[in-house]
Design a protein around this motif. Sequence first.
Motif, PDB file in Angstrom:
ATOM      1  N   GLU A 226       0.831  -1.208   0.000  1.00  0.00           N
ATOM      2  CA  GLU A 226       0.000   0.000   0.000  1.00  0.00           C
ATOM      3  C   GLU A 226       0.867   1.260   0.000  1.00  0.00           C
ATOM      4  OE1 GLU A 226      -3.165   0.894  -0.499  1.00  0.00           O
ATOM      5  OE2 GLU A 226      -3.213  -1.222  -1.081  1.00  0.00           O
ATOM      6  N   ALA A 227       1.911   1.245   0.855  1.00  0.00           N
ATOM      7  CA  ALA A 227       2.791   2.415   0.971  1.00  0.00           C
ATOM      8  C   ALA A 227       3.534   2.667  -0.343  1.00  0.00           C
ATOM      9  CB  ALA A 227       3.769   2.219   2.132  1.00  0.00           C
ATOM     10  N   MET A 228       4.047   1.581  -0.942  1.00  0.00           N
ATOM     11  CA  MET A 228       4.783   1.712  -2.204  1.00  0.00           C
ATOM     12  C   MET A 228       3.855   2.200  -3.322  1.00  0.00           C
ATOM     13  SD  MET A 228       5.077   0.157  -5.346  1.00  0.00           S
ATOM     14  CE  MET A 228       4.281  -1.437  -5.079  1.00  0.00           C
ATOM     15  N   LYS A 229       2.660   1.597  -3.381  1.00  0.00           N
ATOM     16  CA  LYS A 229       1.704   1.945  -4.440  1.00  0.00           C
ATOM     17  C   LYS A 229       1.334   3.431  -4.371  1.00  0.00           C
ATOM     18  CE  LYS A 229      -3.129   1.033  -5.615  1.00  0.00           C
ATOM     19  NZ  LYS A 229      -4.310   0.198  -5.311  1.00  0.00           N
ATOM     20  N   LYS A 230       1.103   3.906  -3.156  1.00  0.00           N
ATOM     21  CA  LYS A 230       0.764   5.326  -2.980  1.00  0.00           C
ATOM     22  C   LYS A 230       1.904   6.212  -3.507  1.00  0.00           C
ATOM     23  CE  LYS A 230      -1.132   8.615   0.425  1.00  0.00           C
ATOM     24  NZ  LYS A 230      -0.746   9.693  -0.460  1.00  0.00           N
ATOM     25  N   MET A 231       3.152   5.795  -3.235  1.00  0.00           N
ATOM     26  CA  MET A 231       4.304   6.576  -3.716  1.00  0.00           C
ATOM     27  C   MET A 231       4.338   6.626  -5.243  1.00  0.00           C
ATOM     28  SD  MET A 231       7.333   5.410  -1.111  1.00  0.00           S
ATOM     29  CE  MET A 231       8.618   6.409  -1.884  1.00  0.00           C
ATOM     30  N   VAL A 232       4.131   5.470  -5.872  1.00  0.00           N
ATOM     31  CA  VAL A 232       4.193   5.419  -7.343  1.00  0.00           C
ATOM     32  C   VAL A 232       3.088   6.294  -7.948  1.00  0.00           C
ATOM     33  CG1 VAL A 232       3.904   3.918  -9.367  1.00  0.00           C
ATOM     34  CG2 VAL A 232       5.344   3.173  -7.462  1.00  0.00           C
ATOM     35  N   ILE A 233       1.865   6.140  -7.425  1.00  0.00           N
ATOM     36  CA  ILE A 233       0.745   6.907  -7.988  1.00  0.00           C
ATOM     37  C   ILE A 233       0.928   8.402  -7.719  1.00  0.00           C
ATOM     38  CG2 ILE A 233      -1.748   7.322  -7.740  1.00  0.00           C
ATOM     39  CD1 ILE A 233      -2.028   4.250  -7.456  1.00  0.00           C
TER      40      ILE A 233
ATOM     41  N   GLU B 293       9.313  11.745   1.473  1.00  0.00           N
ATOM     42  CA  GLU B 293       9.236  11.449   2.910  1.00  0.00           C
ATOM     43  C   GLU B 293       8.681  10.052   3.182  1.00  0.00           C
ATOM     44  OE1 GLU B 293       7.139  14.707   4.782  1.00  0.00           O
ATOM     45  OE2 GLU B 293       8.640  16.077   3.945  1.00  0.00           O
ATOM     46  N   ALA B 294       7.823   9.579   2.283  1.00  0.00           N
ATOM     47  CA  ALA B 294       7.156   8.286   2.507  1.00  0.00           C
ATOM     48  C   ALA B 294       8.116   7.105   2.381  1.00  0.00           C
ATOM     49  CB  ALA B 294       5.989   8.132   1.537  1.00  0.00           C
ATOM     50  N   ASP B 295       9.287   7.337   1.768  1.00  0.00           N
ATOM     51  CA  ASP B 295      10.212   6.229   1.495  1.00  0.00           C
ATOM     52  C   ASP B 295      10.681   5.517   2.769  1.00  0.00           C
ATOM     53  OD1 ASP B 295      11.567   4.610  -0.328  1.00  0.00           O
ATOM     54  OD2 ASP B 295      13.429   5.721  -0.048  1.00  0.00           O
ATOM     55  N   ASP B 296      10.845   6.263   3.848  1.00  0.00           N
ATOM     56  CA  ASP B 296      11.308   5.666   5.105  1.00  0.00           C
ATOM     57  C   ASP B 296      10.354   4.577   5.604  1.00  0.00           C
ATOM     58  OD1 ASP B 296      13.503   7.230   5.129  1.00  0.00           O
ATOM     59  OD2 ASP B 296      12.774   8.683   6.600  1.00  0.00           O
ATOM     60  N   ALA B 297       9.041   4.827   5.447  1.00  0.00           N
ATOM     61  CA  ALA B 297       8.053   3.847   5.916  1.00  0.00           C
ATOM     62  C   ALA B 297       8.218   2.532   5.153  1.00  0.00           C
ATOM     63  CB  ALA B 297       6.645   4.398   5.741  1.00  0.00           C
ATOM     64  N   VAL B 298       8.473   2.644   3.846  1.00  0.00           N
ATOM     65  CA  VAL B 298       8.654   1.436   3.032  1.00  0.00           C
ATOM     66  C   VAL B 298       9.900   0.666   3.495  1.00  0.00           C
ATOM     67  CG1 VAL B 298       9.122   0.590   0.691  1.00  0.00           C
ATOM     68  CG2 VAL B 298       7.406   2.369   1.037  1.00  0.00           C
ATOM     69  N   ASP B 299      10.979   1.409   3.762  1.00  0.00           N
ATOM     70  CA  ASP B 299      12.207   0.767   4.257  1.00  0.00           C
ATOM     71  C   ASP B 299      11.964   0.049   5.584  1.00  0.00           C
ATOM     72  OD1 ASP B 299      13.522   1.686   2.052  1.00  0.00           O
ATOM     73  OD2 ASP B 299      14.492   3.378   3.059  1.00  0.00           O
TER      74      ASP B 299
ATOM     75  N   MET C 264      11.169  -0.224  -6.013  1.00  0.00           N
ATOM     76  CA  MET C 264      10.115   0.546  -6.700  1.00  0.00           C
ATOM     77  C   MET C 264       9.901   1.878  -5.970  1.00  0.00           C
ATOM     78  SD  MET C 264       7.334  -2.488  -7.579  1.00  0.00           S
ATOM     79  CE  MET C 264       6.192  -1.518  -8.596  1.00  0.00           C
ATOM     80  N   ALA C 265       9.873   1.799  -4.641  1.00  0.00           N
ATOM     81  CA  ALA C 265       9.696   3.022  -3.846  1.00  0.00           C
ATOM     82  C   ALA C 265      10.882   3.971  -4.041  1.00  0.00           C
ATOM     83  CB  ALA C 265       9.527   2.657  -2.372  1.00  0.00           C
ATOM     84  N   ASP C 266      12.083   3.405  -4.128  1.00  0.00           N
ATOM     85  CA  ASP C 266      13.277   4.239  -4.357  1.00  0.00           C
ATOM     86  C   ASP C 266      13.187   4.981  -5.692  1.00  0.00           C
ATOM     87  OD1 ASP C 266      14.492   3.566  -2.016  1.00  0.00           O
ATOM     88  OD2 ASP C 266      15.831   2.059  -2.887  1.00  0.00           O
ATOM     89  N   HIS C 267      12.730   4.266  -6.726  1.00  0.00           N
ATOM     90  CA  HIS C 267      12.615   4.913  -8.038  1.00  0.00           C
ATOM     91  C   HIS C 267      11.524   5.977  -8.040  1.00  0.00           C
ATOM     92  CE1 HIS C 267      15.613   2.723 -10.292  1.00  0.00           C
ATOM     93  NE2 HIS C 267      15.207   1.602  -9.743  1.00  0.00           N
ATOM     94  N   ALA C 268      10.437   5.717  -7.294  1.00  0.00           N
ATOM     95  CA  ALA C 268       9.399   6.751  -7.162  1.00  0.00           C
ATOM     96  C   ALA C 268      10.003   7.999  -6.513  1.00  0.00           C
ATOM     97  CB  ALA C 268       8.223   6.221  -6.344  1.00  0.00           C
ATOM     98  N   THR C 269      10.856   7.780  -5.517  1.00  0.00           N
ATOM     99  CA  THR C 269      11.550   8.896  -4.864  1.00  0.00           C
ATOM    100  C   THR C 269      12.425   9.651  -5.859  1.00  0.00           C
ATOM    101  OG1 THR C 269      11.580   7.620  -2.820  1.00  0.00           O
ATOM    102  CG2 THR C 269      13.070   9.500  -2.915  1.00  0.00           C
ATOM    103  N   ASN C 270      13.158   8.915  -6.687  1.00  0.00           N
ATOM    104  CA  ASN C 270      13.980   9.569  -7.720  1.00  0.00           C
ATOM    105  C   ASN C 270      13.129  10.482  -8.602  1.00  0.00           C
ATOM    106  OD1 ASN C 270      16.150   8.087  -6.866  1.00  0.00           O
ATOM    107  ND2 ASN C 270      16.093   6.624  -8.545  1.00  0.00           N
ATOM    108  N   ILE C 271      11.997   9.953  -9.038  1.00  0.00           N
ATOM    109  CA  ILE C 271      11.120  10.739  -9.922  1.00  0.00           C
ATOM    110  C   ILE C 271      10.685  12.017  -9.193  1.00  0.00           C
ATOM    111  CG2 ILE C 271       8.908  10.771 -11.167  1.00  0.00           C
ATOM    112  CD1 ILE C 271       9.253   7.734 -11.606  1.00  0.00           C
ATOM    113  N   ALA C 272      10.312  11.859  -7.922  1.00  0.00           N
ATOM    114  CA  ALA C 272       9.888  13.027  -7.125  1.00  0.00           C
ATOM    115  C   ALA C 272      11.007  14.072  -7.061  1.00  0.00           C
ATOM    116  CB  ALA C 272       9.473  12.578  -5.726  1.00  0.00           C
ATOM    117  N   GLU C 273      12.267  13.590  -6.964  1.00  0.00           N
ATOM    118  CA  GLU C 273      13.401  14.520  -6.932  1.00  0.00           C
ATOM    119  C   GLU C 273      13.523  15.286  -8.251  1.00  0.00           C
ATOM    120  OE1 GLU C 273      16.049  11.863  -3.768  1.00  0.00           O
ATOM    121  OE2 GLU C 273      16.678  11.977  -5.849  1.00  0.00           O
TER     122      GLU C 273
END
Lengths: 219, 219
Positions: free
Chosen positions: B128-135, B154-160, B197-206
């Motif tokens: 759920e956490a990862m999916k929210k990041m991607v979307i 910020e959400a990446d920490d929860a996934v880790d 996947m969450a890491d790459h979503a973070t990259n995109i956000a950056e």
Amino acid sequence: MGIKMRQSFIAQLEELNNKVIKMGSILELSTNEMIDALDTIDVEKAKKIIARDDEIDLLEQQIERECINILAQQQPLATDLRKITSIMKIITDIERIADQCADISEYIIKLSNMPKTKAPADLGNMIEAMKKMVIDTIDSFVEADIEKASAVMEADDAVDKYFDNICKELSDVMQKDPSVVPQSICYLMVIKYLERMADHATNIAEWITFIVTGDLILG
Amino acid sequence: MGIKMRQSFIAQLEELNNKVIKMGSILELSTNEMIDALDTIDVEKAKKIIARDDEIDLLEQQIERECINILAQQQPLATDLRKITSIMKIITDIERIADQCADISEYIIKLSNMPKTKAPADLGNMIEAMKKMVIDTIDSFVEADIEKASAVMEADDAVDKYFDNICKELSDVMQKDPSVVPQSICYLMVIKYLERMADHATNIAEWITFIVTGDLILG
């Protein structure tokens, strides 16, 4: 483009090239040290690799900015444009490989806090194959050597094969002796990172091919 | 830039933007289907996701070429230049997330050939956490919303954190019941991909932050 502008452009491109090569040599250093640290479960060396990661990140940022500046100031075309856009991709892959050296180093530190177990049989072979790919891909950038780049792409299958073998071995080991599950999980993560390092080396080789030939092989 | 050229440039940029959004929606589809397929160990759905990967790869190549063409033809500056170079990075991350959906699908197929075991307790939460990041990261690109992009980072920490919890759980499970080691290895790899996947979503956000503000946050 006037002669003066062309000269300054050539100087900027050379400077850029040198910075990528510098990033590549720091990566080589980290890769070699990571291999040593993993072999002997050397915590101090592992910590050094993790600390060095900032240096790579900084270089990536610098090169990224320089590429954008050159695009804005010089508005390069054809091969030069391909080279700059490809460098922007290559530095991401170099940075990721360095990240993976740091990630493996974290697992070396974890392993150091557990009873020592035998490393997987094919680990040395997998490391050798991956290391050759990383070094050859940097070399093929330096030398704009597409044959070497193509050999890097072909070598990836061997690394994947070692990954599968080691996975199988670790699965058997854990089933026979559940007490080594924590260490085996660490090794599973380590080989996953090694496999990713090889994948990123392959990406770089693909970009080198694109610089030289203009053929885009992504996927 | 003349008015006509400016108009054609705006049209090209809009076309480019639409293609990235299209890539983003295919990614959302694959992500959602992968989550369903993992939940029910649905081999047919897993195969469909793997097959769809080619479509994403092709789109990445098209967008990559278009970016290079626009750079050559229009020689954009400032925000436009930032946008195009960032799109070249973003599509790599989108393609990698799609790759990871395909990689997870391979493990779904492997799991389907093994006796069914209970999925890790926190897997649903991690997904759920990862999916929210991607979307959210795709949304923040569409809306150029840096606050949403910042929430993704910020959400990446929860996934880790979920990754660590599940690792611990799988380690305990394997030690208590070695017969489920093969399935647990599959789940270990699955959560590793989810974390990536969450890491790459973070990259995109950056990169979205960079497009909007010009601030480069890499590392």
